[in-house]
Design a protein around this motif. Structure first.
Motif, PDB file in Angstrom:
ATOM      1  N   ILE A  85       0.843  -1.208   0.000  1.00 46.59           N
ATOM      2  CA  ILE A  85       0.000   0.000   0.000  1.00 46.59           C
ATOM      3  C   ILE A  85       0.869   1.246   0.000  1.00 46.59           C
ATOM      4  N   LYS A  86       1.887   1.250   0.844  1.00 50.13           N
ATOM      5  CA  LYS A  86       2.755   2.428   0.915  1.00 50.13           C
ATOM      6  C   LYS A  86       3.492   2.643  -0.398  1.00 50.13           C
ATOM      7  N   SER A  87       3.936   1.559  -1.034  1.00 46.26           N
ATOM      8  CA  SER A  87       4.648   1.707  -2.311  1.00 46.26           C
ATOM      9  C   SER A  87       3.725   2.272  -3.387  1.00 46.26           C
ATOM     10  N   GLN A  88       2.454   1.849  -3.395  1.00 49.80           N
ATOM     11  CA  GLN A  88       1.502   2.392  -4.362  1.00 49.80           C
ATOM     12  C   GLN A  88       1.260   3.878  -4.117  1.00 49.80           C
ATOM     13  N   LEU A  89       1.166   4.263  -2.866  1.00 48.70           N
ATOM     14  CA  LEU A  89       0.965   5.685  -2.545  1.00 48.70           C
ATOM     15  C   LEU A  89       2.182   6.506  -2.914  1.00 48.70           C
ATOM     16  N   GLU A  90       3.366   5.964  -2.716  1.00 52.50           N
ATOM     17  CA  GLU A  90       4.592   6.677  -3.097  1.00 52.50           C
ATOM     18  C   GLU A  90       4.641   6.870  -4.611  1.00 52.50           C
ATOM     19  N   MET A  91       4.189   5.873  -5.372  1.00 47.40           N
ATOM     20  CA  MET A  91       4.142   6.012  -6.827  1.00 47.40           C
ATOM     21  C   MET A  91       3.171   7.110  -7.234  1.00 47.40           C
ATOM     22  N   VAL A  92       2.034   7.180  -6.555  1.00 48.72           N
ATOM     23  CA  VAL A  92       1.074   8.247  -6.832  1.00 48.72           C
ATOM     24  C   VAL A  92       1.688   9.600  -6.500  1.00 48.72           C
ATOM     25  N   LYS A  93       2.383   9.666  -5.395  1.00 51.02           N
ATOM     26  CA  LYS A  93       3.016  10.922  -4.970  1.00 51.02           C
ATOM     27  C   LYS A  93       4.005  11.434  -6.008  1.00 51.02           C
ATOM     28  N   GLU A  94       4.749  10.508  -6.612  1.00 52.49           N
ATOM     29  CA  GLU A  94       5.746  10.910  -7.603  1.00 52.49           C
ATOM     30  C   GLU A  94       5.111  11.523  -8.838  1.00 52.49           C
ATOM     31  N   ARG A  95       3.846  11.197  -9.120  1.00 55.20           N
ATOM     32  CA  ARG A  95       3.178  11.723 -10.313  1.00 55.20           C
ATOM     33  C   ARG A  95       2.429  13.024 -10.039  1.00 55.20           C
ATOM     34  N   ALA A  96       2.440  13.487  -8.820  1.00 53.48           N
ATOM     35  CA  ALA A  96       1.676  14.688  -8.467  1.00 53.48           C
ATOM     36  C   ALA A  96       2.226  15.916  -9.191  1.00 53.48           C
ATOM     37  N   GLY A  97       1.324  16.762  -9.657  1.00 54.63           N
ATOM     38  CA  GLY A  97       1.711  17.983 -10.347  1.00 54.63           C
ATOM     39  C   GLY A  97       2.135  19.071  -9.385  1.00 54.63           C
ATOM     40  N   PRO A  98       2.566  20.199  -9.925  1.00 55.34           N
ATOM     41  CA  PRO A  98       3.050  21.301  -9.074  1.00 55.34           C
ATOM     42  C   PRO A  98       1.964  21.981  -8.258  1.00 55.34           C
ATOM     43  N   ASN A  99       0.701  21.698  -8.598  1.00 56.17           N
ATOM     44  CA  ASN A  99      -0.405  22.320  -7.853  1.00 56.17           C
ATOM     45  C   ASN A  99      -0.808  21.535  -6.614  1.00 56.17           C
ATOM     46  N   LEU A 100      -0.155  20.383  -6.378  1.00 59.06           N
ATOM     47  CA  LEU A 100      -0.529  19.519  -5.267  1.00 59.06           C
ATOM     48  C   LEU A 100       0.629  19.297  -4.307  1.00 59.06           C
ATOM     49  N   ARG A 101       0.279  19.163  -3.049  1.00 58.77           N
ATOM     50  CA  ARG A 101       1.241  18.735  -2.028  1.00 58.77           C
ATOM     51  C   ARG A 101       0.767  17.381  -1.519  1.00 58.77           C
ATOM     52  N   VAL A 102       1.586  16.371  -1.676  1.00 58.46           N
ATOM     53  CA  VAL A 102       1.221  15.008  -1.306  1.00 58.46           C
ATOM     54  C   VAL A 102       2.213  14.503  -0.266  1.00 58.46           C
ATOM     55  N   GLU A 103       1.670  14.045   0.852  1.00 56.12           N
ATOM     56  CA  GLU A 103       2.501  13.517   1.928  1.00 56.12           C
ATOM     57  C   GLU A 103       2.059  12.094   2.249  1.00 56.12           C
ATOM     58  N   VAL A 104       3.032  11.201   2.422  1.00 56.92           N
ATOM     59  CA  VAL A 104       2.768   9.811   2.773  1.00 56.92           C
ATOM     60  C   VAL A 104       3.530   9.488   4.046  1.00 56.92           C
ATOM     61  N   GLU A 105       2.856   8.864   4.991  1.00 53.07           N
ATOM     62  CA  GLU A 105       3.525   8.501   6.237  1.00 53.07           C
ATOM     63  C   GLU A 105       3.005   7.168   6.753  1.00 53.07           C
ATOM     64  N   GLU A 106       3.857   6.499   7.506  1.00 52.84           N
ATOM     65  CA  GLU A 106       3.485   5.247   8.164  1.00 52.84           C
ATOM     66  C   GLU A 106       3.685   5.430   9.654  1.00 52.84           C
ATOM     67  N   THR A 107       2.683   5.078  10.434  1.00 51.70           N
ATOM     68  CA  THR A 107       2.771   5.249  11.883  1.00 51.70           C
ATOM     69  C   THR A 107       2.451   3.940  12.587  1.00 51.70           C
ATOM     70  N   GLN A 108       3.021   3.803  13.771  1.00 52.63           N
ATOM     71  CA  GLN A 108       2.709   2.675  14.645  1.00 52.63           C
ATOM     72  C   GLN A 108       1.883   3.212  15.803  1.00 52.63           C
ATOM     73  N   VAL A 109       0.749   2.578  16.071  1.00 54.06           N
ATOM     74  CA  VAL A 109      -0.148   3.074  17.121  1.00 54.06           C
ATOM     75  C   VAL A 109      -0.220   2.058  18.253  1.00 54.06           C
ATOM     76  N   ASP A 110      -0.420   2.577  19.450  1.00 53.60           N
ATOM     77  CA  ASP A 110      -0.626   1.733  20.625  1.00 53.60           C
ATOM     78  C   ASP A 110      -1.559   2.458  21.578  1.00 53.60           C
ATOM     79  N   GLY A 111      -2.174   1.712  22.468  1.00 54.35           N
ATOM     80  CA  GLY A 111      -3.088   2.333  23.427  1.00 54.35           C
ATOM     81  C   GLY A 111      -3.925   1.277  24.118  1.00 54.35           C
ATOM     82  N   SER A 112      -4.857   1.739  24.916  1.00 50.22           N
ATOM     83  CA  SER A 112      -5.804   0.845  25.576  1.00 50.22           C
ATOM     84  C   SER A 112      -7.071   1.614  25.895  1.00 50.22           C
TER      85      SER A 112
END
Length: 873
Positions: A85-112
């Protein structure tokens, strides 16, 4: 009875019956095509980049559900899915035009936290669950701007490849994200795509986002994409808070599929989605919960594969999602959390007020606020009470006003009796059928349920009219005057109208939103009555053409009734395979009675409106006999059909249970086997003798003399274990388990207990999960005087109260199994705390795999290992 021996009246009645049956068959065919998305053409892989392509989306499903071996928590495939999934999003990000800001991140969550589920209060602790996020915004947007969240989960349930649930959801959002970037569209407000990795474990991924992510308070609206099947209708099952999200959907959806009545039903269905975290428990974000409904046979089974995805479903979903996304991002009502709290609710009533809405065969939406419904939905009841006055004033002196009111009341009673009998007779025949046939023989043959139960339901609808005609023969009605109000079609019409009017009002005053169905019936009946009265003037009351004009005027309403009823009936039939097994004797009848009752209800909904006028030609003794004969034939046919197939599998749970005394000491082992529908293990062993032989069950096996698995044996499934009530325990070997695992799960004290001045003592514990490799979840049942613990802000959930026993508290732990869980428990009394531990490992030994392979192809076996141990502190 030969057709040529019928009287002319009976022959006319049969011609009319077959004409009506042909009309309904045509409507059923239309509804079937709509429910299965036959009218949607999927776009190919090489479709224009500014269009959603189903074929491109299905390729994502194929990778997630076929190339990746299992996306369950604890298995390597979940990590592989996150990487994909992250690799597909990174590929989309690379195709973004100059009018867009695209950020991709992966996070680890914990809690109770603690929550209620299926009527049980539980606490959950989690760690190291993966969320992947993409944010698309214009170059001029700020991090604090209100945004729209699109959510889907990429984990799947135990034993399932999860093509529908929920690789289809992930694939939809991946294709929508690509479309947003490749189309060159700069969204007016930021869009956040959240792919969370822990929904099947009680919405942990979305909980982690809503409690920990920096962007959580910027979410102004959300769309949660889910699946309870493999396609078909993509229904808006929940919408809120307020009516704004459903209003946006009604105006924007290309193929609208939404009914406010779903919000009346969804809370009583056992299950939940991430919608709960966003809109209810941890936020008040306005949003939509959109769910695939067809293909429920495969939901949470090994049959949930990419080839089961219904063609056209992904295309319709994708086109809807992009339209809704554009509408939300363009709306002036998109607000961040702080702005929503300060809104003037009088000026923004749609942010708090519910609405009534429904789609008409996915062609268009009807939407109106609840304050409008307050007027509309009570007009039919007002008309019912005004109609006798109008008739009295139209022909003064013909009949006293009270006699007209009494005639209308009798009409209500007669139609109500017909509706009730239309439910009672299918239920009665369903019980009779079980004396010579298997339960659920209709499960793999959908048509059979309708062929068995609709004719006898129709019989029930007609019976009051038949009895009434015999007791008080009708002498006809003039086109100008009511000759005898008590027995006229007019009285029967207004009686039926009054019943639907009262139901509509009752729905509204009960605070529900589903009264639109009976409201539409009332309006359509009025139009039909006008057409009928006009046709009587032209053709006479005795002409068969007159009721046909009435029926034709009702066709749009009847078609919608068939569509609406199809959704309800098909959903129920497909879900009976997982509704839980109630112990005999009641469990033997439960599924058949439920399907028969619902079939009777939807028959009354679809056919009931024509009975007051058409009953004069249909309520013949010969027709009633024909309906009964047809029902009996279908009951006989059902006894020859097998309930299951690969397209409608029977669900079986096979748990290999290991008992340990702590450390690596195995004290026992067993196979715990359970079914979760009306056909018991006796049925399984009869049709799978190899399984019975392997388990030493023998040909004389019966539930009465079998060893039953104690409820604590299913602790690893809690609270889902409440549906596992028909089960058995069989001996199993455990002599090779220590060759596979160097260490087994074990709970021990981490350091000496702490005693406080108020007498409370704190026990410090360490939970090691040993060398188990594919752990789904660990469940602790703490029994005794527990007052606090280190989870869920220190507050234990509401206790389980077993009869005659002390209170117990349930805790579910999930996440990286290589790390130990360090926690504490506090007791406010000197009594000891007992902790029962169950760890669910998705790996099974060779012997269990062989046992699983012995089950027939028409079954779906969920097999896993459960490690049970008990401790006292």
């Amino acid at each position: 009875m030969a057709f040529w021996r019928l009287s002319s009246g009976d022959a006319t009645g049969f011609k009319f019956l077959f004409s009506i049956a042909s009309l309904y068959a045509l409507m059923v065919a239309i509804a079937y095509c709509v429910l299965h998305m036959k009218h949607i053409s999927p776009l190919p892989f090489d479709a224009p980049l500014d269009r959603f392509s189903e074929v491109r989306a299905v390729e994502h499903i194929r990778v997630l559900a076929e190339e990746i071996d299992g996306r369950q928590e604890g298995r390597p495939g979940l990590r592989e899915a996150a990487t994909y999934i992250k690799s597909q999003l990174e590929m989309v990000k690379e195709r973004a035009g100059p009018n867009l800001r695209v950020e991709v991140e992966e996070t680890q969550v914990d809690g109770s936290f603690s929550m209620m589920f299926l009527g049980h209060s539980i606490s959950l602790g989690y760690r190291n669950h993966t969320n992947i996020l993409m944010r698309i915004s214009s170059m001029h947007s700020l991090d604090t701007d209100a945004s729209v969240l699109m959510n889907a989960h990429f984990d799947s349930p135990v034993n399932s490849p999860g093509a529908g649930d929920c690789a289809s959801c992930v694939a939809s959002l991946l294709e929508v994200a690509r479309l947003v970037v490749d189309s060159g569209w700069a969204p007016p407000q930021p869009i956040i795509f959240l792919f969370n990795g822990a929904e099947e474990l009680f919405m942990l991924g979305s909980h982690g986002f809503m409690t920990q992510h920096k962007l959580k308070d910027t979410i102004g609206a959300f769309v949660n994409v889910e699946a309870s099947g493999t396609g078909g209708i993509d229904l808006v099952c929940q919408s809120g808070p307020g009516s704004w999200p459903s209003n946006v959907y009604s105006q924007a959806a290309t193929h609208p599929m939404a009914q406010s009545s779903a919000q009346d039903v969804f809370p009583v269905i056992p299950g939940d989605t991430d919608y709960r975290m966003f809109a209810e428990d941890y936020g008040d974000i306005p949003g939509l919960d959109i769910i695939f409904l067809r293909g429920g046979y495969y939901y949470h089974t090994s049959f949930d594969t990419v080839d089961r995805i219904l063609p056209g479903s992904m295309q319709a979903r994708g086109e809807n999602l992009i339209s809704i996304l554009k509408a939300f991002t363009s709306s002036s009502k998109l607000k961040v959390a702080s702005e929503r709290k300060s809104l003037d609710m009088d000026a923004n009533r749609d942010m708090v007020e519910r609405a009534v809405f429904f789609d008409y065969l996915t062609l268009f939406m009807v939407y109106y606020p609840r304050r409008v419904a307050m007027v509309l939905h009570n007009i039919p009841a007002a008309l019912f009470f005004f109609a006798p006055i109008f008739l009295y004033m139209r022909d003064p002196g013909i009949h006293p006003l009270l006699s007209i009111f009494w005639a209308f009341s009798k009409g209500v009673i007669q139609h109500t009796a017909g509706i009730l009998l239309g439910v009672i007779f299918p239920v009665l025949f369903s019980v009779i059928r079980l004396f010579f046939a298997y339960p659920m023989s209709w499960f793999a043959h959908l048509y059979l349920a309708f062929l068995m139960f609709i004719p006898c339901s129709f019989f029930g609808l007609l019976l009051p009219r038949t009895i009434s005609d015999r007791v008080s023969p009708c002498h006809g009605v003039s086109s100008k005057k009511i000759m005898k109000v008590e027995t006229s079609d007019e009285a029967r019409f207004w009686g039926a109208f009054g019943l639907y009017a009262f139901v509509t009002s009752a729905y509204f005053f009960a605070g529900l939103n589903g009264g639109f169905m009976t409201f539409v019936i009332c309006i359509s009946m009025l139009l039909g009555w006008i057409a009928f009265c006009l046709s009587v003037k032209s053709y006479g009351h005795d002409s068969i053409k007159s009721p046909m004009f009435y029926v034709i005027a009702l066709v749009p309403c009847l078609l919608y009734s068939v569509y609406f009823s199809g959704i309800l009936a098909l959903l129920l039939i497909e879900k009976t395979g997982m509704m839980g097994a109630v112990p005999p004797p009641y469990g033997f009848y439960l599924a058949d009675v439920a399907v028969a009752a619902v079939t009777g209800i939807v028959t009354g909904l679809c056919v009931g409106p024509i009975i007051p006028i058409c009953g004069r030609w249909l309520a013949k003794a010969s027709i009633l006999k024909f309906l009964l004969h047809f029902t009996v034939v279908m009951l006989a046919v059902s006894s020859q059909l097998f309930p299951y197939s690969k397209d409608a599998p029977k669900r079986v749970i096979l748990q290999h249970t290991f008992f340990s005394a702590g450390g690596n000491e195995i004290t026992g082992s067993s196979y715990d086997l359970a079914v979760i529908d009306s056909n018991s293990m006796e049925f399984v062993f009869k049709h799978a003798p190899e399984v019975a032989e392997k388990l030493h069950a023998g040909p004389s096996f019966s539930l009465g003399n079998a060893e039953v698995s104690p409820q604590e044996a299913w602790l690893a499934l809690f609270p889902i274990s409440c549906v596992v009530t028909t089960n058995g325990r069989f001996p199993a070997k455990a002599n090779k388990i220590l060759e596979r695992y160097s260490q087994l799960p074990h709970l021990k004290t981490d350091k000496p207990p702490t005693t406080f001045d108020n007498g409370t003592r704190r026990v410090h514990l360490e939970l090691s999960l040993g060398s188990l490799e594919e752990i789904w979840v660990s469940v602790l049942n703490v029994t005794g005087p527990l007052s606090r613990w280190s989870f869920a802000d220190g507050k234990p959930p509401a206790p389980e109260l077993p009869s005659g026993g002390p209170p117990s508290y349930i805790l579910r732990l999930s996440g990286n199994s290589s790390e130990k869980w360090i926690f504490w428990l506090e007791a406010n009394k000197e009594e000891e705390l007992r902790v029962d531990l169950a760890v669910l490992d998705q790996r099974v030994d060779e012997e269990t795999r062989h046992l699983k392979s012995l089950f027939p192809g028409w079954s779906d076996v969920i097999a896993y290992s459960s490690f049970l141990s008990t401790y006292s502190f």
